[in-house]
Motif scaffolding. Structure first.
Motif, short mmCIF file in Angstrom:
data_model
loop_
_atom_site.label_atom_id
_atom_site.label_comp_id
_atom_site.label_asym_id
_atom_site.label_seq_id
_atom_site.Cartn_x
_atom_site.Cartn_y
_atom_site.Cartn_z
N VAL A 1 1.29 -1.56 0.70
CA VAL A 1 -0.13 -0.19 0.08
C VAL A 1 0.99 1.24 0.16
N GLN A 2 0.37 2.43 -1.05
CA GLN A 2 1.43 3.29 -0.69
C GLN A 2 0.71 4.44 -0.61
N LEU A 3 -0.22 4.65 -0.30
CA LEU A 3 -0.76 5.81 0.08
C LEU A 3 -1.72 4.97 1.20
N GLN A 4 -2.01 5.84 2.19
CA GLN A 4 -2.44 5.36 4.04
C GLN A 4 -3.36 6.73 4.35
N ALA A 5 -4.98 6.48 4.37
CA ALA A 5 -5.54 7.42 4.68
C ALA A 5 -5.90 6.99 6.51
N SER A 6 -5.83 8.32 7.32
CA SER A 6 -5.78 8.11 8.48
C SER A 6 -6.35 9.24 9.30
N GLY A 7 -7.27 8.75 10.20
CA GLY A 7 -7.66 10.28 11.08
C GLY A 7 -9.26 9.72 11.58
N GLY A 8 -9.61 8.59 11.15
CA GLY A 8 -11.15 8.41 11.46
C GLY A 8 -11.37 8.07 12.32
N GLY A 9 -13.30 7.88 12.83
CA GLY A 9 -13.12 7.24 14.03
C GLY A 9 -14.41 7.72 13.94
N VAL B 1 -17.61 10.08 15.67
CA VAL B 1 -18.04 11.19 16.03
C VAL B 1 -19.58 11.27 16.35
N GLN B 2 -19.82 12.16 17.20
CA GLN B 2 -20.99 12.42 17.72
C GLN B 2 -21.84 13.54 16.54
N PRO B 3 -22.60 13.28 15.86
CA PRO B 3 -23.46 14.38 15.12
C PRO B 3 -22.57 16.29 15.60
N GLY B 4 -22.33 16.77 14.50
CA GLY B 4 -22.34 18.52 14.64
C GLY B 4 -20.99 18.20 15.32
N GLY B 5 -20.04 16.53 15.22
CA GLY B 5 -18.45 17.17 16.00
C GLY B 5 -16.89 16.71 14.64
N SER B 6 -15.90 17.65 14.58
CA SER B 6 -15.19 16.92 13.96
C SER B 6 -14.54 16.43 13.73
N LEU B 7 -13.72 15.81 12.45
CA LEU B 7 -12.66 14.90 12.52
C LEU B 7 -11.56 16.10 11.45
N ARG C 1 -2.96 21.03 2.24
CA ARG C 1 -1.83 20.47 2.34
C ARG C 1 -0.86 20.88 2.65
N ASP C 2 0.17 20.15 3.70
CA ASP C 2 1.79 20.60 4.06
C ASP C 2 2.60 19.92 3.51
N GLU C 3 3.39 21.02 2.88
CA GLU C 3 4.37 20.56 1.99
C GLU C 3 5.57 20.00 2.95
N GLN C 4 5.61 20.34 4.58
CA GLN C 4 6.94 19.88 5.06
C GLN C 4 6.31 18.77 5.22
N ASN C 5 5.43 18.12 5.85
CA ASN C 5 5.45 17.28 6.38
C ASN C 5 4.41 16.00 5.19
N ASP C 6 4.39 16.58 4.20
CA ASP C 6 4.08 15.83 2.57
C ASP C 6 2.89 14.94 3.11
N THR C 7 1.76 15.70 3.20
CA THR C 7 0.48 15.20 3.85
C THR C 7 -0.73 15.81 3.57
N VAL C 8 -1.61 15.42 2.89
CA VAL C 8 -3.00 15.99 2.20
C VAL C 8 -4.22 16.12 3.19
N TYR C 9 -4.88 17.18 4.12
CA TYR C 9 -5.39 16.73 5.22
C TYR C 9 -7.47 17.12 4.66
N LEU C 10 -7.80 16.39 5.50
CA LEU C 10 -9.11 16.76 5.02
C LEU C 10 -9.65 17.13 6.44
N GLN C 11 -10.24 18.57 6.60
CA GLN C 11 -10.75 18.36 8.00
C GLN C 11 -12.04 18.64 7.97
#
Length: 119
Positions: A1-9, A11-17, A71-81
């Motif tokens: 696997v070359q790409l990895q998505a993380s950060g799920g979980g 959460v209650q309605p109205g919350g954030s991840l 995207r954070d170039e320094q950490n080579d990461t793409v985020y989805l808030q």
């Protein structure tokens, strides 16, 4: 696997991840990156994309105003808030490189991360 998505979980309605997309064998900086999701019993759907130069960000109407891609170039990461989450946002979320620009076909996929929005 070359790409990895993380950060799920759970959460209650109205919350954030905040989801993260990273790569292990290449740099994300050369690619437009898309976020997709697949809800139970439904097809995978693109919800957001960011261009390699970060001058284009697109969103599916149903997440516009609630989700922010970056995207954070320094950490080579793409985020989805993801804010103001709703039960309809429950899905497995994936990131993928795009073959060219946002709107082109996805190329490489990673393993997804499950987001469950429930009280």
């Amino acid at each position: 696997v070359q790409l990895q998505a993380s950060g799920g979980g759970l959460v209650q309605p109205g919350g954030s991840l905040r989801l993260s997309c990273t790569a292990s064998e290449f740099s994300l900086s050369y690619y437009s990156i898309g976020w997709f999701r697949q809800a139970p019993g439904r097809e995978r759907k693109g919800i957001s994309c960011i261009s390699s130069s970060d001058d284009v960000r697109v969103y599916l109407d149903s997440v516009k105003g609630r989700f922010t891609i970056s995207r954070d170039e320094q950490n080579d990461t793409v985020y989805l808030q993801m804010n103001s989450l709703k039960p309809d946002d429950t899905a497995v979320y994936y990131c993928a490189t795009m073959e060219a620009f946002c709107g082109s076909s996805p190329g490489r996929w990673g393993q997804g991360t499950l987001v469950t929005v429930s009280s």
